[in-house]
Design an enzyme around this catalytic site. Structure first.
Site, PDB file in Angstrom:
ATOM      1  N   CYS A  19      -1.820  -0.461   7.465  1.00  0.00           N
ATOM      2  CA  CYS A  19      -1.125   0.821   7.327  1.00  0.00           C
ATOM      3  C   CYS A  19      -1.165   1.625   8.622  1.00  0.00           C
ATOM      4  CB  CYS A  19      -1.707   1.603   6.163  1.00  0.00           C
ATOM      5  SG  CYS A  19      -1.448   0.746   4.582  1.00  0.00           S
ATOM      6  N   HIS A  39       0.850  -1.185   0.000  1.00  0.00           N
ATOM      7  CA  HIS A  39       0.000   0.000   0.000  1.00  0.00           C
ATOM      8  C   HIS A  39       0.886   1.237   0.000  1.00  0.00           C
ATOM      9  CE1 HIS A  39      -3.710  -2.132   1.939  1.00  0.00           C
ATOM     10  NE2 HIS A  39      -3.232  -2.780   0.890  1.00  0.00           N
ATOM     11  N   GLU A  49       1.089   3.844   1.853  1.00  0.00           N
ATOM     12  CA  GLU A  49       1.641   4.220   3.149  1.00  0.00           C
ATOM     13  C   GLU A  49       2.840   3.354   3.524  1.00  0.00           C
ATOM     14  OE1 GLU A  49      -1.552   3.504   2.311  1.00  0.00           O
ATOM     15  OE2 GLU A  49      -2.911   4.180   3.886  1.00  0.00           O
ATOM     16  N   CYS A  79      -5.818   1.610   6.206  1.00  0.00           N
ATOM     17  CA  CYS A  79      -6.406   0.352   6.666  1.00  0.00           C
ATOM     18  C   CYS A  79      -5.684  -0.082   7.949  1.00  0.00           C
ATOM     19  CB  CYS A  79      -6.253  -0.718   5.590  1.00  0.00           C
ATOM     20  SG  CYS A  79      -4.533  -1.230   5.303  1.00  0.00           S
TER      21      CYS A  79
END
Length: 185
Positions: free
Chosen positions: A102, A69, A71, A99
């Site tokens: 992250c 992801h 992040e 999420c």
């Protein structure tokens, strides 16, 4: 032993700071790069003292890595660049609410402040489904600001998914099979 917290944790949102719009605009540029690469358009920029430590976008599809992801990629790049896993006194700008994975990475990296553009009602863990980054049972908590360039980020995500999801044509009522009669059941 930590005391259990009942119910979802509320988020203590902070007002935007000077410069938040510019950094979020940069994160949106990264999100557009993700789209160009066939990835879900989420971008992230990690800043310390007015300078970019790293910037990234989603790479889960291209790298076949469910953890890639925006992040997490930005955090990994910054930690490697500064030679320390502790990213204290930093602000992470991300176009979509983080999420659970992250949010956990933000806490583990000791990021001081998180600014996200738009909520993720399906998997967001900084207000939508919970609040991992301000959980009092953890040893670190981040300040949170949301809503910076929210419409631009939400619009980008809506357009991306609209293009990728096939539209199903409505079946005319006359073409539907008839319901079975009582005798046929």
């Amino acid at each position: 032993m930590a005391r259990p917290v009942s119910g979802p944790l509320k988020v203590d949102f902070q007002p935007p700071s000077v410069g938040d719009r510019a950094w979020m605009a940069r994160a949106l540029e990264r999100a557009r790069e993700a789209w160009d690469q066939g990835e879900v358009p989420v971008g992230a920029v990690l800043v310390r003292d007015g300078a970019i430590l790293s910037e990234a976008f989603n790479n889960t599809i291209r790298w076949s890595d469910p953890t890639a992801h925006a992040e997490v990629v930005a955090i990994r790049k910054a930690a490697s660049g500064v030679g320390d896993w502790r990213l204290q006194d930093t602000t992470l700008y991300v176009t979509l609410e983080p999420c659970a994975q992250c949010a956990g990475a933000i806490i583990l990296a000791r990021i001081s402040r998180l600014v996200y553009a738009t909520a993720d009602p399906k998997s967001g863990m900084v207000g939508s489904l919970g609040n991992l980054v301000q959980d009092p049972r953890l040893n670190h908590r981040a300040k949170v600001t949301t809503g910076v360039l929210s419409e631009a980020s939400a619009g980008l995500l809506r357009e991306f998914f609209r293009e990728r999801r096939p539209r199903t044509a409505a079946v005319p009522f006359s073409d539907l099979p008839a319901s079975p009669t009582e005798d046929e059941v």
